[in-house]
Write a protein that holds these residues in place. Structure first.
Motif, PDB file in Angstrom:
ATOM      1  N   SER A   1       6.313 -43.203  -7.195  1.00 19.09           N
ATOM      2  CA  SER A   1       6.712 -43.101  -8.597  1.00 19.09           C
ATOM      3  C   SER A   1       6.836 -44.455  -9.254  1.00 19.09           C
ATOM      4  O   SER A   1       6.722 -44.577 -10.476  1.00 19.09           O
ATOM      5  CB  SER A   1       8.052 -42.361  -8.701  1.00 19.09           C
ATOM      6  OG  SER A   1       9.052 -43.036  -7.950  1.00 19.09           O
ATOM      7  N   HIS A   2       7.070 -45.507  -8.456  1.00 25.14           N
ATOM      8  CA  HIS A   2       7.254 -46.840  -9.013  1.00 25.14           C
ATOM      9  C   HIS A   2       6.786 -47.872  -8.005  1.00 25.14           C
ATOM     10  O   HIS A   2       6.930 -47.696  -6.801  1.00 25.14           O
ATOM     11  CB  HIS A   2       8.730 -47.080  -9.362  1.00 25.14           C
ATOM     12  CG  HIS A   2       9.005 -48.469  -9.864  1.00 25.14           C
ATOM     13  ND1 HIS A   2       8.570 -48.912 -11.096  1.00 25.14           N
ATOM     14  CD2 HIS A   2       9.646 -49.517  -9.282  1.00 25.14           C
ATOM     15  CE1 HIS A   2       8.947 -50.172 -11.265  1.00 25.14           C
ATOM     16  NE2 HIS A   2       9.598 -50.557 -10.180  1.00 25.14           N
ATOM     17  N   CYS A   3       6.222 -48.978  -8.489  1.00 25.93           N
ATOM     18  CA  CYS A   3       5.774 -50.064  -7.630  1.00 25.93           C
ATOM     19  C   CYS A   3       6.017 -51.380  -8.358  1.00 25.93           C
ATOM     20  O   CYS A   3       5.683 -51.509  -9.549  1.00 25.93           O
ATOM     21  CB  CYS A   3       4.294 -49.909  -7.281  1.00 25.93           C
ATOM     22  SG  CYS A   3       3.678 -51.159  -6.137  1.00 25.93           S
ATOM     23  N   ASP A   4       6.602 -52.355  -7.655  1.00 26.95           N
ATOM     24  CA  ASP A   4       6.887 -53.649  -8.265  1.00 26.95           C
ATOM     25  C   ASP A   4       6.447 -54.773  -7.340  1.00 26.95           C
ATOM     26  O   ASP A   4       5.906 -54.553  -6.250  1.00 26.95           O
ATOM     27  CB  ASP A   4       8.370 -53.767  -8.604  1.00 26.95           C
ATOM     28  CG  ASP A   4       9.266 -53.501  -7.398  1.00 26.95           C
ATOM     29  OD1 ASP A   4       8.768 -53.572  -6.252  1.00 26.95           O
ATOM     30  OD2 ASP A   4      10.458 -53.214  -7.605  1.00 26.95           O
TER      31      ASP A   4
ATOM     32  N   TYR B   1      -1.541 -50.192  -9.491  1.00 27.25           N
ATOM     33  CA  TYR B   1      -1.140 -48.912  -8.914  1.00 27.25           C
ATOM     34  C   TYR B   1      -1.193 -47.809  -9.957  1.00 27.25           C
ATOM     35  O   TYR B   1      -1.141 -48.060 -11.167  1.00 27.25           O
ATOM     36  CB  TYR B   1       0.261 -49.020  -8.300  1.00 27.25           C
ATOM     37  CG  TYR B   1       1.409 -48.834  -9.275  1.00 27.25           C
ATOM     38  CD1 TYR B   1       2.081 -47.615  -9.353  1.00 27.25           C
ATOM     39  CD2 TYR B   1       1.817 -49.869 -10.101  1.00 27.25           C
ATOM     40  CE1 TYR B   1       3.129 -47.444 -10.237  1.00 27.25           C
ATOM     41  CE2 TYR B   1       2.860 -49.708 -10.982  1.00 27.25           C
ATOM     42  CZ  TYR B   1       3.524 -48.496 -11.052  1.00 27.25           C
ATOM     43  OH  TYR B   1       4.560 -48.320 -11.933  1.00 27.25           O
TER      44      TYR B   1
ATOM     45  N   PRO C   1       0.945 -44.254 -10.528  1.00 27.37           N
ATOM     46  CA  PRO C   1       2.085 -43.486 -10.020  1.00 27.37           C
ATOM     47  C   PRO C   1       1.672 -42.072  -9.643  1.00 27.37           C
ATOM     48  O   PRO C   1       0.692 -41.522 -10.148  1.00 27.37           O
ATOM     49  CB  PRO C   1       3.075 -43.504 -11.182  1.00 27.37           C
ATOM     50  CG  PRO C   1       2.231 -43.742 -12.395  1.00 27.37           C
ATOM     51  CD  PRO C   1       1.090 -44.610 -11.951  1.00 27.37           C
TER      52      PRO C   1
END
Length: 447
Positions: free
Chosen positions: A40-43, A60, A62
């Motif tokens: 759902s999230h990538c940092d 990316y 999600p």
């Protein structure tokens, strides 16, 4: 050129992130394509835990609900990416390899399970490939489809075949090349030892294969994931395991100081002071090597042994049904990999701290540049055997092995002798003719 594709399923777990990072370190990929069930999230922090401290960037997509998450990472010193865009179940990246200047279009795919949704995905991919023209295109990931019934095995014995024809039509229509899979027959295993499929693959355009004609895709050992990592490489030479190096984190392992003190005091060498010091250092080095095997290096080697055993069980399951004892062992091996990975993760976390990063012993740009130069200087790329030029790891390795094997054969083996054999002998006149000067007539006749 090296690209890795892997459906990891669960990047939120620290153990899996460590396994992904280890695979990156072992394989040295330019690009890594990951498929994730719930992304759902990538940092930046997450990608750093996956890639390491070297230069990298990422893009990316999600996840949509419980599936479809995609993450593509690349080495910015080797790959330059201009654009990145997403569509349903696909993450596209367009760029070039820095050293060669070759441009490419890469698609990271996580196909849905529904047949209708898969057909829409094939159509959208075909439309995009048609627009690219004659470009180097690589489509990789989890396609959730097989090309023939033999690529899928079910516990019920029935083979689902609704997706085979549409998938083959998509590949043939776009003239994509499906390289033979090296290392395994299947890439996904359910975990019960009964259900397995080849869902993951690389599909390459003709232009890609013309640029890198020696491309091969290899399925490596699976660990915490139920999918095997796939490695696409070209002209990469793998000569086997790399030698281990001494670790400065030994002082943090309980019992290290007492071991060194007791071992040093137990060593007895006679002679003058310098000689005693030199010999005791040599002996303590051998002792520390054994201590290292038992306390530090033993954990990853045990994990690799479990992975190899898991591979044996997987391969046996590909050929026949596993017994109840083997199924129980399969579950035990999987649990062992998880538990040892957690234990090894704590040691690895300690290793990556102050000593290495503070003193720059393993992570400086200078260290890697020196290491790269030494590897290039020591590399054996081509040898000649009997006038024949050999290239590649396996032919060179076999030639070297055969050469030394012929020199170190068993000397006790029976050989034919010349005793009691009657040979023809030269007469006195014939022996004299051997040293007789050449006549002018003989020279003219020979010429």
């Amino acid at each position: 050129m090296k690209i890795i594709s892997w459906n990891i399923r669960g990047l939120g777990g620290f153990e899996k992130r460590k396994e992904v990072r280890k695979l990156v370190g072992d394989q040295k990929p330019f690009i890594r394509c990951l498929q994730e069930t719930k992304l759902s999230h990538c940092d930046v922090f997450m990608c750093s835990t996956l890639w390491g401290s070297s230069q990298h960037a990422f893009s990316y997509r999600p996840s949509d609900g419980a599936s479809g998450g995609l993450l593509t990472l690349w080495d910015t010193s080797e790959v330059e990416v201009w654009t990145s865009e997403t569509s349903n179940h696909v993450l596209w990246c367009r760029g070039r390899f820095v050293k060669s200047g070759d441009e490419f279009l890469l698609a990271n795919v996580y196909a849905p399970c529904d047949d209708g949704a898969k057909q829409r995905l094939w159509d959208s991919l075909s439309a995009r490939i048609l627009l690219t023209g004659r470009e180097r295109v690589c489509i990789c990931g989890d396609f959730n489809a097989v090309r023939q019934p033999e690529e899928r095995r079910s516990a019920r014995g029935s083979q689902r075949s609704m997706d085979i024809d549409p998938f083959n039509h998509f590949i043939d229509e776009n003239n994509l090349i499906d390289l033979p899979l090296i290392g395994r027959n299947f890439t996904w295993f359910k975990g019960d030892g009964l259900v397995m499929s080849r869902l993951d693959r690389f599909l390459l355009s003709e232009e890609w294969c013309l640029t890198w004609p020696n491309c091969k895709q290899v399925a490596t050992l699976r660990g915490l994931s139920d999918h095997c990592p796939l490695v696409l490489s070209a002209s990469d030479e793998d000569w086997g395991p790399r030698p281990s190096r001494m670790l400065k984190c030994w002082t943090d392992v309980p019992g290290y100081n007492s071991f060194v003190k007791e071992k040093w005091n137990s060593l007895h060498v006679d002679g003058w002071g310098g000689f005693v010091l030199k010999e005791k250092l040599k002996m303590i080095k051998v002792a520390l090597k054994g201590w290292h095997q038992a306390h530090v290096q033993n954990l990853p080697s045990r994990i690799e042994s479990l992975k190899e055993r898991l591979s044996v069980l997987d391969q046996k399951g590909e050929e026949e049904e596993l017994t109840e004892i083997e199924l129980a062992e399969l579950h035990g091996v999987t649990a062992g990999i998880h538990s040892m990975s957690r234990l090894h993760a704590s040691i690895s976390w300690q290793q990556s701290r102050s000593l290495w990063l503070k003193e720059g012993d393993a992570n400086t740009k200078y260290f890697h540049s020196v290491l790269a130069r030494r590897r290039r200087r020591n590399a054996i790329s081509v040898i000649q055997v009997g006038g024949v030029t050999l290239e590649g790891v396996n032919p060179i390795r076999q030639a070297v092995f055969s050469h030394f094997a012929s020199h170190f054969k068993n000397p006790d083996m029976e050989r034919p002798g010349v005793d009691n054999l009657q040979f023809k002998r030269l007469s006195h006149f014939e022996r004299g003719s051997l040293i007789k000067p050449f006549t002018e007539a003989e020279v003219k006749t020979a010429v």
